[in-house]
Design a protein around this motif. Structure first.
Motif, PDB file in Angstrom:
ATOM      1  N   ARG A 106      39.964  67.820  -0.450  1.00  0.00           N
ATOM      2  CA  ARG A 106      39.240  68.474   0.650  1.00  0.00           C
ATOM      3  C   ARG A 106      38.527  69.741   0.161  1.00  0.00           C
ATOM      4  N   GLY A 107      37.233  69.800   0.421  1.00  0.00           N
ATOM      5  CA  GLY A 107      36.453  70.962   0.015  1.00  0.00           C
ATOM      6  C   GLY A 107      35.994  70.931  -1.422  1.00  0.00           C
ATOM      7  N   ALA A 108      36.144  69.781  -2.098  1.00  0.00           N
ATOM      8  CA  ALA A 108      35.716  69.652  -3.487  1.00  0.00           C
ATOM      9  C   ALA A 108      34.586  68.638  -3.587  1.00  0.00           C
ATOM     10  N   GLY A 109      33.955  68.578  -4.767  1.00  0.00           N
ATOM     11  CA  GLY A 109      32.885  67.611  -4.989  1.00  0.00           C
ATOM     12  C   GLY A 109      31.717  67.851  -4.049  1.00  0.00           C
ATOM     13  N   PRO A 110      31.221  66.813  -3.368  1.00  0.00           N
ATOM     14  CA  PRO A 110      30.051  66.982  -2.498  1.00  0.00           C
ATOM     15  C   PRO A 110      30.341  67.805  -1.251  1.00  0.00           C
ATOM     16  N   PHE A 111      31.608  68.105  -0.971  1.00  0.00           N
ATOM     17  CA  PHE A 111      31.939  68.863   0.234  1.00  0.00           C
ATOM     18  C   PHE A 111      32.318  70.315  -0.057  1.00  0.00           C
ATOM     19  N   ARG A 118      40.655  73.810   2.896  1.00  0.00           N
ATOM     20  CA  ARG A 118      40.573  73.400   1.493  1.00  0.00           C
ATOM     21  C   ARG A 118      41.894  72.812   1.020  1.00  0.00           C
ATOM     22  N   TYR A 119      41.792  72.097  -0.067  1.00  0.00           N
ATOM     23  CA  TYR A 119      42.986  71.508  -0.661  1.00  0.00           C
ATOM     24  C   TYR A 119      43.905  72.580  -1.230  1.00  0.00           C
ATOM     25  N   HIS A 120      45.177  72.208  -1.393  1.00  0.00           N
ATOM     26  CA  HIS A 120      46.136  73.036  -2.114  1.00  0.00           C
ATOM     27  C   HIS A 120      47.152  72.110  -2.774  1.00  0.00           C
ATOM     28  N   ALA A 121      48.123  72.680  -3.468  1.00  0.00           N
ATOM     29  CA  ALA A 121      49.021  71.906  -4.322  1.00  0.00           C
ATOM     30  C   ALA A 121      49.955  70.983  -3.555  1.00  0.00           C
ATOM     31  N   GLY A 122      50.080  71.186  -2.247  1.00  0.00           N
ATOM     32  CA  GLY A 122      51.009  70.354  -1.489  1.00  0.00           C
ATOM     33  C   GLY A 122      50.389  69.631  -0.318  1.00  0.00           C
ATOM     34  N   ARG A 123      49.062  69.519  -0.293  1.00  0.00           N
ATOM     35  CA  ARG A 123      48.381  68.938   0.873  1.00  0.00           C
ATOM     36  C   ARG A 123      48.448  67.405   0.812  1.00  0.00           C
ATOM     37  N   LEU A 211      34.559  80.797  -1.177  1.00  0.00           N
ATOM     38  CA  LEU A 211      33.615  81.670  -0.486  1.00  0.00           C
ATOM     39  C   LEU A 211      32.364  80.931  -0.024  1.00  0.00           C
ATOM     40  N   ALA A 212      32.187  79.694  -0.488  1.00  0.00           N
ATOM     41  CA  ALA A 212      31.079  78.875   0.018  1.00  0.00           C
ATOM     42  C   ALA A 212      31.362  78.337   1.407  1.00  0.00           C
ATOM     43  N   MET A 213      32.615  78.443   1.875  1.00  0.00           N
ATOM     44  CA  MET A 213      32.980  77.956   3.196  1.00  0.00           C
ATOM     45  C   MET A 213      32.452  78.883   4.283  1.00  0.00           C
ATOM     46  N   PRO A 214      31.987  78.329   5.413  1.00  0.00           N
ATOM     47  CA  PRO A 214      31.536  79.173   6.519  1.00  0.00           C
ATOM     48  C   PRO A 214      32.724  79.761   7.272  1.00  0.00           C
ATOM     49  N   ALA A 215      32.541  80.940   7.858  1.00  0.00           N
ATOM     50  CA  ALA A 215      33.584  81.556   8.679  1.00  0.00           C
ATOM     51  C   ALA A 215      32.924  82.427   9.740  1.00  0.00           C
ATOM     52  N   ALA A 216      33.436  82.347  10.959  1.00  0.00           N
ATOM     53  CA  ALA A 216      32.902  83.170  12.044  1.00  0.00           C
ATOM     54  C   ALA A 216      33.353  84.618  11.862  1.00  0.00           C
ATOM     55  N   PRO A 217      32.441  85.602  12.059  1.00  0.00           N
ATOM     56  CA  PRO A 217      32.829  87.006  11.922  1.00  0.00           C
ATOM     57  C   PRO A 217      33.996  87.342  12.849  1.00  0.00           C
ATOM     58  N   GLY A 223      38.963  86.948   7.763  1.00  0.00           N
ATOM     59  CA  GLY A 223      39.948  87.819   7.134  1.00  0.00           C
ATOM     60  C   GLY A 223      40.514  87.226   5.866  1.00  0.00           C
ATOM     61  N   TRP A 224      40.758  85.922   5.905  1.00  0.00           N
ATOM     62  CA  TRP A 224      41.286  85.268   4.713  1.00  0.00           C
ATOM     63  C   TRP A 224      40.261  85.280   3.584  1.00  0.00           C
ATOM     64  N   LEU A 225      38.989  85.056   3.929  1.00  0.00           N
ATOM     65  CA  LEU A 225      37.963  85.058   2.894  1.00  0.00           C
ATOM     66  C   LEU A 225      37.778  86.456   2.313  1.00  0.00           C
ATOM     67  N   ALA A 226      38.002  87.477   3.125  1.00  0.00           N
ATOM     68  CA  ALA A 226      37.958  88.847   2.588  1.00  0.00           C
ATOM     69  C   ALA A 226      39.072  89.040   1.561  1.00  0.00           C
ATOM     70  N   ALA A 227      40.224  88.424   1.804  1.00  0.00           N
ATOM     71  CA  ALA A 227      41.317  88.503   0.833  1.00  0.00           C
ATOM     72  C   ALA A 227      40.944  87.785  -0.462  1.00  0.00           C
ATOM     73  N   VAL A 228      40.163  86.720  -0.360  1.00  0.00           N
ATOM     74  CA  VAL A 228      39.687  86.027  -1.558  1.00  0.00           C
ATOM     75  C   VAL A 228      38.827  86.962  -2.393  1.00  0.00           C
ATOM     76  N   VAL A 229      37.939  87.704  -1.752  1.00  0.00           N
ATOM     77  CA  VAL A 229      37.070  88.642  -2.465  1.00  0.00           C
ATOM     78  C   VAL A 229      37.905  89.682  -3.198  1.00  0.00           C
ATOM     79  N   ARG A 230      38.982  90.158  -2.567  1.00  0.00           N
ATOM     80  CA  ARG A 230      39.808  91.209  -3.159  1.00  0.00           C
ATOM     81  C   ARG A 230      40.727  90.706  -4.257  1.00  0.00           C
ATOM     82  N   ALA A 231      41.003  89.414  -4.301  1.00  0.00           N
ATOM     83  CA  ALA A 231      42.002  88.877  -5.228  1.00  0.00           C
ATOM     84  C   ALA A 231      41.647  89.172  -6.677  1.00  0.00           C
ATOM     85  N   ARG A 232      42.606  89.669  -7.421  1.00  0.00           N
ATOM     86  CA  ARG A 232      42.421  89.937  -8.843  1.00  0.00           C
ATOM     87  C   ARG A 232      43.209  88.965  -9.718  1.00  0.00           C
ATOM     88  N   THR A 233      44.086  88.207  -9.101  1.00  0.00           N
ATOM     89  CA  THR A 233      44.871  87.200  -9.811  1.00  0.00           C
ATOM     90  C   THR A 233      44.972  85.957  -8.937  1.00  0.00           C
TER      91      THR A 233
END
Length: 348
Positions: A106-111, A118-123, A211-217, A223-233
């Motif tokens: 989910r969220g990979a390749g053409p999508f 999005r996909y994760h390790a246990g989806r 971050l290519a995913m759309p999100a309503a302000p 908020g989660w996508l803002a955490a993605v921007v801040r992530a250093r690891t």
């Protein structure tokens, strides 16, 4: 470690791909294409209210021999159906008369950028839905059953799937390659200085896709996508985005709930587990500590060398009458491809 199962050859690296890092990086450095015949694009809408779809490409062999299982191939983190190891495995399967589906998570390749989640390790719910739809919608294609093969992060997902209740009856077996079966231990290993180049590259790819995913302000997604921007690891990414976006308190809960190690004992259908103890990304201890002999459905193919989803070995290791995946004028597939074909032969 357990001995190699009967019929599977030892892995021997080939020049110049010596050591775990060159084994791991070989596909990135060379970018082999592994040509495939034209396939059929398939869409799998998810029935969870998101409107999300998974996409894949189905290839059918020129000559099918009997009711051979459909092989479903699932990529790892920051990969897609066009990852070299997926294309190589699909070519090997086709050469042996198996249909092959190259599935995007989910969220990979053409999508990329076109899904709410999005996909994760246990989806595993996504994979279970795709497998059930394949069995219901393609009865001729799945008459011989389905074998699902997951690589890296998808390897963890596939092992979890095989050990959970509700596995579709059509699934006859599975293979997991370089699976991070203890997600917390893998996350800690990634933080080591020797893995910094890998870490930064993967984090950059994960951020770009997310971050290519759309999100309503003002929404939770924003908020989660803002955490993605801040992530250093990658730990920050999992703690600030993956865990809360999927209902877990923090990264440690996400790791604990979804690590395949918790589910291995529940696996009752044949499952080939391929791993190299020199994998630079994944600690060997969980593989060494597990009691493989006590769980006969699990077939451990754990070798000293091979890197992470590497296993670029000698081409003079035929299996059976001819190297698996070899076509007239062509080259055999990778060692992992040949092991997958051997596994499929044991199911027959």
């Amino acid at each position: 470690m357990p001995p190699l199962p009967p019929g599977y050859p030892p892995f021997r690296p080939r020049a110049p791909w010596w050591g775990p890092d060159l084994q791991t990086l070989r596909n990135t450095l060379r970018r082999p294409r592994h040509p495939l015949p034209v396939g059929e694009a398939l869409l799998f809408p998810m029935d969870d209210g998101t409107g999300d779809c998974l996409a894949g490409t189905l290839h059918q062999p020129a000559e099918s021999v009997g009711d051979r299982p459909l092989v479903v191939l699932v990529h790892g983190l920051a990969g897609s159906e066009d990852s070299p190891y997926i294309r190589s495995a699909a070519a090997a399967a086709l050469a042996r008369g198996h249909a092959a589906l190259r599935l995007n998570l989910r969220g990979a390749g053409p999508f990329v950028g076109r899904t709410r989640q999005r996909y994760h390790a246990g989806r595993t719910a996504d994979a279970r839905a795709v497998l059930a739809r394949l069995a219901a919608g393609h009865p001729g294609l799945t008459a011989g059953g389905i074998v699902v093969a997951g690589y890296s992060l998808a390897g963890n997902m596939v092992l979890k799937l095989m050990g959970e209740p509700g596995l579709p009856p059509a699934v006859r077996g599975a293979m997991a390659v370089s699976a991070p079966i203890d997600l917390s231990a893998t996350s800690r290993r990634f933080l080591k200085a020797r893995n910094r180049p890998y870490h930064l590259w993967l984090l950059r790819q994960m951020k770009a896709e997310t971050l290519a995913m759309p999100a309503a302000p003002g929404s939770d997604e924003a908020g989660w996508l803002a955490a993605v921007v801040r992530a250093r690891t990658i730990y920050d990414f999992d703690d600030g985005y993956v865990a809360p976006a999927n209902g877990w308190r923090d990264a440690e809960e996400y790791y604990r709930v979804n690590s395949a190690l918790r589910f291995l004992r529940g696996i009752s259908r044949p499952t080939l587990v391929v791993h190299a103890l020199d994998d630079p990304w994944i600690a060997p201890d969980p593989y060494r500590a597990f009691d493989w002999a006590a769980h006969p459905a699990l077939i451990p193919l754990i070798v000293p060398q091979g890197g992470h989803v590497g296993f670029h070995g000698d081409r003079d290791q035929p299996m059976g009458e001819r190297p698996v995946g070899e076509q007239p004028g062509g080259l055999a597939g990778t060692w992992v491809d040949r092991c997958l074909m051997r596994f499929l032969e044991t199911l027959a």
